[in-house]
Enzyme design. Sequence first.
Site, PDB file in Angstrom:
ATOM      1  N   SER A   1       0.848  -1.101  -0.037  1.00  0.00           N
ATOM      2  CA  SER A   1      -0.063  -0.075   0.097  1.00  0.00           C
ATOM      3  C   SER A   1       0.922   1.251  -0.066  1.00  0.00           C
ATOM      4  CB  SER A   1      -0.815  -0.053   1.297  1.00  0.00           C
ATOM      5  OG  SER A   1      -1.339   1.206   1.450  1.00  0.00           O
TER       6      SER A   1
ATOM      7  N   TYR B   1      -1.889  -0.127  10.494  1.00  0.00           N
ATOM      8  CA  TYR B   1      -1.815  -0.432   9.151  1.00  0.00           C
ATOM      9  C   TYR B   1      -0.717  -0.117   8.351  1.00  0.00           C
ATOM     10  CZ  TYR B   1      -3.407  -0.990   4.175  1.00  0.00           C
ATOM     11  OH  TYR B   1      -3.712  -1.485   2.817  1.00  0.00           O
TER      12      TYR B   1
END
Length: 237
Positions: A139, A152
Amino acid sequence: MPDRVCLVTGAGAGVGRAVAVAMAELGAMVGLVGRSAETLEESANLVKAAGGKAVMATADVGIEDQIGAAVGRIAVECGRLDSVVMCAGIGIFGPVESYPTSDWEATIRTNLTGAFLTSRAAIPHLRSCGGGSIVAISSGAGKQGYANLAAYSASKFGLMGFMQSMADELGPDGIRVSTVVPGSIMTTFGGTTLDEKRRSSREGRRYLQPDDVARAVVYLLQLPEGAWTQELNLWPV
């Protein structure tokens, strides 16, 4: 990719499902791994509609015995293993000050430990076939931290380092290790509904489609034998 076997984690939805279908369209046999038998069945039906064959294995990538058994079963049933695409991931967002330890541990376990356990289980099967590919979906939050994404981002930063180390380790064995780093994707990941994302898209925010990421994965898996891309950044335009 006729006669090739591709194992996909997180195959029950989103990017994992798109990758599975894209590989089936190229003639590959696809091993589907996910936590929900129901969503895996839906993906298997799409794989079959695309002309491919699917083998399903229900497992949580963060639980060693489960993912180890799933990888072994798919490799045995399919007769080989040529590539692994790690799409399993969760996003539980919130400020550090009030972030539950249980959510932190769940995020690291799925997004980082899950990649380690999946890779470790798959490496002997890839090596026995003379090499292959391992691809992880990271990501943009794995290259830059954002407010309320601490867990995250930490998991994705860790994933980037893990994949770089594995690339150096496994390159001599003919196993190519690559990471796709996408921007925001039009899925329900992170608890945001598609309607909410469509609304923000109309207001100017840009999103990739799951198929965009799947095509990037296919590109990596189809590179010539003597070529390798360690990191592929993929942003919406």
